[in-house]
Structures are given as structure tokens and as C-alpha cells.
Motif scaffolding. Structure first.
Motif, PDB file in Angstrom:
ATOM      1  N   ILE A 215       0.870  -1.173   0.000  1.00 28.91           N
ATOM      2  CA  ILE A 215       0.000   0.000   0.000  1.00 28.91           C
ATOM      3  C   ILE A 215       0.905   1.221   0.000  1.00 28.91           C
ATOM      4  N   GLY A 216       0.993   1.880  -1.155  1.00 24.32           N
ATOM      5  CA  GLY A 216       1.966   2.962  -1.280  1.00 24.32           C
ATOM      6  C   GLY A 216       3.363   2.388  -1.177  1.00 24.32           C
ATOM      7  N   ASP A 217       4.130   2.880  -0.225  1.00 21.44           N
ATOM      8  CA  ASP A 217       5.489   2.366  -0.036  1.00 21.44           C
ATOM      9  C   ASP A 217       5.570   1.429   1.166  1.00 21.44           C
ATOM     10  N   GLU A 218       4.408   1.002   1.710  1.00 20.26           N
ATOM     11  CA  GLU A 218       4.397   0.099   2.861  1.00 20.26           C
ATOM     12  C   GLU A 218       4.101  -1.328   2.420  1.00 20.26           C
ATOM     13  N   LEU A 219       4.919  -2.269   2.881  1.00 19.81           N
ATOM     14  CA  LEU A 219       4.693  -3.680   2.629  1.00 19.81           C
ATOM     15  C   LEU A 219       4.113  -4.296   3.889  1.00 19.81           C
ATOM     16  N   VAL A 220       2.903  -4.860   3.775  1.00 19.83           N
ATOM     17  CA  VAL A 220       2.173  -5.359   4.935  1.00 19.83           C
ATOM     18  C   VAL A 220       1.899  -6.851   4.756  1.00 19.83           C
ATOM     19  N   ASP A 221       2.311  -7.645   5.745  1.00 22.31           N
ATOM     20  CA  ASP A 221       1.956  -9.061   5.775  1.00 22.31           C
ATOM     21  C   ASP A 221       0.609  -9.219   6.482  1.00 22.31           C
ATOM     22  N   ILE A 222      -0.232 -10.111   5.973  1.00 19.36           N
ATOM     23  CA  ILE A 222      -1.579 -10.304   6.509  1.00 19.36           C
ATOM     24  C   ILE A 222      -1.783 -11.773   6.831  1.00 19.36           C
ATOM     25  N   ARG A 223      -2.198 -12.058   8.065  1.00 16.33           N
ATOM     26  CA  ARG A 223      -2.629 -13.402   8.438  1.00 16.33           C
ATOM     27  C   ARG A 223      -4.154 -13.440   8.427  1.00 16.33           C
ATOM     28  N   VAL A 224      -4.711 -14.403   7.745  1.00 10.42           N
ATOM     29  CA  VAL A 224      -6.156 -14.488   7.554  1.00 10.42           C
ATOM     30  C   VAL A 224      -6.694 -15.715   8.281  1.00 10.42           C
ATOM     31  N   SER A 225      -7.705 -15.517   9.105  1.00 18.94           N
ATOM     32  CA  SER A 225      -8.373 -16.614   9.796  1.00 18.94           C
ATOM     33  C   SER A 225      -9.869 -16.550   9.483  1.00 18.94           C
ATOM     34  N   VAL A 226     -10.417 -17.677   8.989  1.00 14.34           N
ATOM     35  CA  VAL A 226     -11.827 -17.751   8.633  1.00 14.34           C
ATOM     36  C   VAL A 226     -12.471 -18.878   9.441  1.00 14.34           C
ATOM     37  N   ILE A 227     -13.586 -18.576  10.119  1.00 15.30           N
ATOM     38  CA  ILE A 227     -14.315 -19.612  10.854  1.00 15.30           C
ATOM     39  C   ILE A 227     -15.798 -19.515  10.503  1.00 15.30           C
ATOM     40  N   PRO A 228     -16.498 -20.661  10.450  1.00 17.23           N
ATOM     41  CA  PRO A 228     -17.946 -20.625  10.184  1.00 17.23           C
ATOM     42  C   PRO A 228     -18.724 -20.294  11.452  1.00 17.23           C
ATOM     43  N   THR A 229     -19.702 -19.393  11.331  1.00 21.89           N
ATOM     44  CA  THR A 229     -20.581 -19.049  12.448  1.00 21.89           C
ATOM     45  C   THR A 229     -22.027 -19.119  11.972  1.00 21.89           C
ATOM     46  N   ALA A 230     -22.960 -18.908  12.898  1.00 21.53           N
ATOM     47  CA  ALA A 230     -24.384 -18.986  12.549  1.00 21.53           C
ATOM     48  C   ALA A 230     -24.757 -17.935  11.506  1.00 21.53           C
ATOM     49  N   GLY A 231     -24.126 -16.764  11.546  1.00 19.60           N
ATOM     50  CA  GLY A 231     -24.451 -15.701  10.602  1.00 19.60           C
ATOM     51  C   GLY A 231     -23.690 -15.773   9.303  1.00 19.60           C
ATOM     52  N   GLY A 232     -22.734 -16.681   9.201  1.00 21.78           N
ATOM     53  CA  GLY A 232     -21.883 -16.771   8.022  1.00 21.78           C
ATOM     54  C   GLY A 232     -20.430 -16.912   8.438  1.00 21.78           C
ATOM     55  N   GLU A 233     -19.530 -16.848   7.484  1.00 25.69           N
ATOM     56  CA  GLU A 233     -18.113 -17.001   7.786  1.00 25.69           C
ATOM     57  C   GLU A 233     -17.540 -15.696   8.341  1.00 25.69           C
ATOM     58  N   ARG A 234     -16.886 -15.819   9.474  1.00 27.82           N
ATOM     59  CA  ARG A 234     -16.307 -14.672  10.169  1.00 27.82           C
ATOM     60  C   ARG A 234     -14.813 -14.637   9.853  1.00 27.82           C
ATOM     61  N   VAL A 235     -14.309 -13.447   9.544  1.00 34.74           N
ATOM     62  CA  VAL A 235     -12.919 -13.295   9.120  1.00 34.74           C
ATOM     63  C   VAL A 235     -12.200 -12.314  10.040  1.00 34.74           C
ATOM     64  N   VAL A 236     -10.990 -12.678  10.435  1.00 31.57           N
ATOM     65  CA  VAL A 236     -10.121 -11.764  11.159  1.00 31.57           C
ATOM     66  C   VAL A 236      -8.791 -11.678  10.409  1.00 31.57           C
ATOM     67  N   LEU A 237      -8.389 -10.477  10.091  1.00 34.40           N
ATOM     68  CA  LEU A 237      -7.121 -10.225   9.403  1.00 34.40           C
ATOM     69  C   LEU A 237      -6.151  -9.601  10.391  1.00 34.40           C
ATOM     70  N   ARG A 238      -5.011 -10.229  10.601  1.00 34.60           N
ATOM     71  CA  ARG A 238      -3.959  -9.654  11.441  1.00 34.60           C
ATOM     72  C   ARG A 238      -2.950  -8.963  10.532  1.00 34.60           C
ATOM     73  N   LEU A 239      -2.788  -7.659  10.713  1.00 37.66           N
ATOM     74  CA  LEU A 239      -1.861  -6.877   9.903  1.00 37.66           C
ATOM     75  C   LEU A 239      -0.517  -6.805  10.621  1.00 37.66           C
ATOM     76  N   LEU A 240       0.516  -7.275   9.958  1.00 36.00           N
ATOM     77  CA  LEU A 240       1.846  -7.321  10.555  1.00 36.00           C
ATOM     78  C   LEU A 240       2.738  -6.294   9.887  1.00 36.00           C
ATOM     79  N   ASP A 241       3.067  -5.254  10.628  1.00 42.78           N
ATOM     80  CA  ASP A 241       3.993  -4.233  10.150  1.00 42.78           C
ATOM     81  C   ASP A 241       5.404  -4.785  10.262  1.00 42.78           C
ATOM     82  N   ARG A 242       6.074  -4.936   9.131  1.00 45.49           N
ATOM     83  CA  ARG A 242       7.383  -5.577   9.138  1.00 45.49           C
ATOM     84  C   ARG A 242       8.409  -4.778   9.927  1.00 45.49           C
ATOM     85  N   GLY A 243       8.164  -3.473  10.108  1.00 48.38           N
ATOM     86  CA  GLY A 243       9.109  -2.656  10.861  1.00 48.38           C
ATOM     87  C   GLY A 243       9.144  -2.995  12.341  1.00 48.38           C
ATOM     88  N   ARG A 244       8.061  -3.587  12.872  1.00 47.26           N
ATOM     89  CA  ARG A 244       8.017  -3.901  14.300  1.00 47.26           C
ATOM     90  C   ARG A 244       9.023  -4.978  14.667  1.00 47.26           C
TER      91      ARG A 244
END
Length: 532
Positions: A215-244
């Protein structure tokens, strides 16, 4: 470098582009790919005229092309390339702000089931370059871009009966950001699965994947977790700033005295150092900072992680894979044959891992790891509950540090105030030997997203395992007895460290109470024992 202004002359002065100098309509008259490749952008001057900001004033080709599109002669100003890159990103992002609502993002689109995982792009892609391809893709891109701009660590996409909520976790606290109609869930989820190389046709089982975006000049790693729930599939994205992953111990939030003691602790040749705290308390960040401190040509450092969050140059990092029986324990057995000096274990979860870690420390290795306990003293009882003999714990563990993350008051809206519960505050201050103090909090501004906080810092509770603590461990004494002995020897508890940050004007009382509430009862018990 001057900011937000430019003279109508051509020169070599470096200029910094101010937000008010960006005109989205003006910039969108030129192709995004052209502006990024040529590192150029038209900007608005103080008098309302137009100028062309260039990273290289001798780039006549780009200048002539921009002037030709604008249809007017413009002065040139020289700006650093990162300034122009960021300005282009900001301009294209804000240009589409009006389209953020779901109704303006286009009608409902069914997921493209013809897409195959073989077409997934495994390399870093620039989201800005593909922002206008399709409504579903555009929606995902804008969510990711806004999350990065908001300093979010996680994105939660939660489907319910009639809507889909999008929430960002900023500085450890979730905030509602967007509400979408339920039909938007299918294309949104399909796009995220494709990016993470997941099976878009599977809706019954949990899935985990990862992706990388630019995104622009930032490189971001993303961990994606998907689980099924009663309302549909729930997604959580963990954004990992490589500078940390490149943080030093000075950046973690140690006080000068604690920094000196911790450096001495990780400088020993063998033993186990444990970091404790709940998920999201900054344990991994502190471990990486310690590894950066220890990393040198003279040391062989190996890690076992789940997953590998940041790449550390010069460090051998292994990721566990339970599906092929590559667990923490099996990785450790192989690592010990690699002649390591320092071993980092992401987490001690079971008896087998704990036993191998202790054996490694007793045979001349420095072992760094984490445990999920509320305070430092509880780590000892947790290991005993796993089945480790107390004499092995007392012989191997040299220090345990509990930690939490506190939100920091925004400096732009910081203001003094008087607390409502004065007596309780006075009681807290008396424990620290203070009588009068000025407290602060954030009023809320654009810089801190109206929260009053921006960024986080750590508070710590470091327990050194000396001879007295070893005797208590061998006697199988409770965690509160061990903590009481450590406090009497000068250990600063999490609550006390947090209150000192309040006295220093770094954070607020409410924030300290929020993150240390699980240790309040223990602290009061220790205080009552100490007063007898």
C-alpha cells in the motif's frame, strides 16, 4: 525543509507536501501508474495556482506530459520521493471517500466461483494500482488501506442476520468502522480468500492463510483466519507491520533501571527467561527486541514459532506445522543438534515442550519463551501444574517478566483534569510515596481518531529468581507467597509501573485500571500480607 508552501520559481529547495495542497480531482486527471512511475504529482500552491512536484527536476518528459494534460504552464518544485509517493496514495484514497458507503460501492455481486487458487498472486501487489477493477476488489482494497492509515493491528469482518460489521482494533481496542448489507458478504469473503490462497468453495470448516500487499510504499503481511458461524463465515485479518520486527529494547517501553536489569538478564549464557501475559500484551514484540539485541556473528540464534511473524536477518526461524507432526517439541529436539547459543520458543504449551526447554537451559543454552499467565509469579505454578518438578524450575528459570500494553495519551489533545474518585487515587499515590500530582487525558482529535490515545507502551513486572525465590519454588509455595517475597525485594508490580506512567503524564488512570484489573486482587493480597 519547508512545509505546505512553495514559491513560483524553479529551484533545488526540497519541499514537503501539506495535506491542503492535494487536490484529488486534479490528480485523477492523470493515470495513477504514470504518476507512481515518474514520481510526480500536481499540487496546489498557497495562492491557488498549480505547481508540479517532482523527485527529479530534470525529468522533463514527465513535466511536459503533466503540463500538457493540465493545459497550463506550471512551476516545478522538488520533493523527496517518499513524500510524493505518500501524496499520491493519500490523494487517490480520499478521492474515493464518498464511495465508502455500501450503496455507492455497486450492486450486489455473486462470488466468482470460476476463480482457481492457481491464479493467486503470491508476490506483493500494490492495492492502489488495482483500485478500480471491480466493486468487490475495490471494497477490500479500501478496507485494507483505511486499516493501515488508522494504525489498526486487526480487521474483524463479522456477518450477522441482516448486516456485515467491519471493526478495526486500534491500540488494542475494537472500533466500529463500517456496516455493509448482508449481500456484500459473499464477494468480500471470496476476494479475501483468493488473496490468502484459501478454498473459496469451502464454507463449513475453519481456514487459515496469509497474504502480502503493498500500500503505497508500505509492505504489509496479513494473516487471515476464517471460521464458520451462525451468521456466516467470520474473518479476522492480522496486519503485521514488518518494521516492528526491528524494534530495539529502547522502543519497547522499559524504564532506564529496568532496561539495565533486563539487558544483564539476557546477557547470561544459560537459563530460561519467561515472558507472561494474555494474548496481545506485546510478549512477541519484546522477544524480538531481545533477539535483535543478542543477534551477532558470535551467536547462533534459532527460533520455533507459530507462526513466524517477522523475519529477522541472521536468525534461523522455524514455523511449527502440526499437520505433519512438526510441533514445538519435535522442532526443539532437532534444533538442539544445530549447536545453538540462544533458543526462542514462541510459547510453552505442554509438558514435553517445557521439559526439552529446561533440558536445553541446563546444558548451556539461553532459552527465551512465553507463558499465558496474569503475573510473573504465576508462571512458576503454571509450570508445576504442567508436571515439571519444582527443583528443575528453580535450577533453570532465571527470570520471569509479566507485561501489558497501555495506550498513550495523544500529545495533540492532551489536557489536565481532576479525577472523580479522589480518595481512590490518593490511596494509589500513597503506595508510591506521592501526595499531589497533576493527571492528564486526551480530549480527542483527528490525529487520534477521537479516542484521546495514540500508540501504546509497555508496563512490566520483572521477577528475578534468586535463592529465596528458589527455596519457595522447591517448597511448592503458592503464587501469592512468591509474589510477596519478590515485592519485598523491590519488584515493581504491573499496577505500580502503570501508576508511575500516570504520574509521568504518559497515560490515564482509566487505562491503567483497564489493563491491570486481573492483577488487582493479587496486588491487594500481597499488600495485606506485607502490612502484617
Amino acid at each position: 525543509m519547508k512545509t505546505g508552501q512553495a514559491e513560483r520559481i524553479e529551484g533545488q529547495q526540497l519541499w514537503k507536501i501539506a495535506p491542503e495542497q492535494l487536490n484529488a480531482d486534479l490528480v485523477r486527471r492523470l493515470p495513477l501508474e504514470f504518476l507512481k512511475k515518474q514520481c510526480a504529482i500536481p499540487i496546489v500552491m498557497e495562492d491557488g495556482s498549480t505547481a508540479v512536484a517532482l523527485a527529479d527536476l530534470l525529468n522533463v518528459e514527465a513535466y511536459d506530459a503533466i503540463v500538457g494534460v493540465l493545459g497550463q504552464a506550471c512551476p516545478r518544485v522538488r520533493c523527496p520521493a517518499p513524500e510524493i509517493e505518500n501524496a499520491i496514495s493519500q490523494c487517490y484514497y480520499h478521492a474515493a471517500e464518498g464511495e465508502r458507503d455500501a450503496d455507492a460501492l455497486g450492486e450486489t455481486y455473486a462470488p466468482d466461483n470460476s476463480a482457481s487458487t492457481s491464479s493467486v498472486q503470491t508476490h506483493a501487489e500494490d492495492l492502489l494500482n488495482i483500485a478500480n477493477k471491480a466493486p468487490a476488489i475495490k471494497l477490500v482494497n479500501k478496507i485494507l488501506f483505511e486499516a493501515v492509515q488508522s494504525r489498526a493491528s486487526d480487521i474483524h469482518i463479522e456477518p450477522y442476520e441482516a448486516e456485515v460489521k467491519v471493526r478495526f482494533r486500534v491500540d488494542g481496542v475494537l472500533h466500529n468502522v463500517l456496516s455493509l448489507p448482508k449481500p456484500q458478504a459473499a464477494p468480500l469473503l471470496s476476494r479475501l480468500k483468493i488473496m490468502a490462497n484459501l478454498n473459496i468453495a469451502e464454507h463449513r470448516l475453519p481456514q487459515d492463510g496469509q497474504s502480502r500487499v503493498r500500500i503505497g510504499d508500505e509492505l504489509v503481511d496479513i494473516r487471515v483466519s476464517v471460521i464458520p458461524t451462525a451468521g456466516g463465515e467470520r474473518v479476522v485479518l492480522r496486519l503485521l507491520d514488518r518494521g516492528r520486527g526491528r524494534l530495539s529494547l529502547e522502543d519497547v517501553g522499559f524504564t532506564p533501571d529496568l532496561l539495565r536489569v533486563f539487558r544483564e538478564l539476557i546477557g547470561i549464557s544459560h537459563g530460561i527467561i519467561l515472558l507472561t501475559g494474555p494474548t496481545g500484551s506485546g510478549k512477541t514484540t519484546t522477544l524480538y527486541a531481545a533477539l535483535n539485541e543478542l543477534n551477532s556473528e558470535e551467536r547462533n540464534i534459532l527460533t520455533v514459532e507459530d507462526p513466524v511473524e517477522y523475519q529477522l536477518p541472521g536468525v534461523g526461524q522455524m514455523q511449527i506445522r502440526p499437520k505433519i507432526e512438526l510441533t514445538f517439541a519435535s522442532c526443539l529436539r532437532h534444533i538442539l543438534r544445530q549447536d545453538p547459543d540462544v533458543i526462542m520458543i514462541g510459547e510453552i504449551r505442554d509438558l514435553e515442550t517445557a521439559e526439552i526447554a529446561i533440558q536445553a537451559s541446563l546444558t548451556g543454552h539461553l532459552v527465551l519463551s512465553t507463558l499465558h499467565t496474569n503475573d510473573a509469579a504465576s508462571a512458576v505454578t503454571r509450570l508445576i501444574d504442567m508436571g515439571i518438578e519444582p527443583y528443575l524450575i528453580s535450577s533453570s528459570v532465571v527470570g520471569v517478566m509479566a507485561q501489558r500494553l497501555l495506550r498513550v495519551i495523544c500529545p495533540d489533545c492532551k489536557q489536565p483534569y481532576h479525577p472523580q474518585d479522589v480518595e481512590e487515587v490518593k490511596a494509589e499515590l500513597r503506595r508510591l510515596g506521592q501526595s499531589r500530582v497533576q493527571l492528564y487525558r486526551g480530549g480527542g482529535c483527528e490525529n487520534c481518531l477521537r479516542t484521546g490515545y495514540i500508540g501504546r507502551t509497555g508496563i512490566f513486572e520483572l521477577m528475578l529468581v534468586d535463592d529465596q525465590i528458589k527455596d519457595l519454588i522447591i517448597q511448592r509455595r503458592g503464587a501469592h507467597i512468591i509474589k510477596e517475597a519478590a515485592v519485598q525485594k523491590g519488584m515493581t508490580t504491573l499496577r505500580e509501573d502503570g501508576m508511575r506512567r500516570v504520574l509521568a503524564g504518559v497515560t490515564t488512570l482509566e487505562e491503567v485500571y483497564r489493563v491491570t484489573q486481573d492483577s488487582v486482587k493479587t496486588s491487594r493480597e500481597v499488600g495485606s500480607h506485607a502490612g502484617r
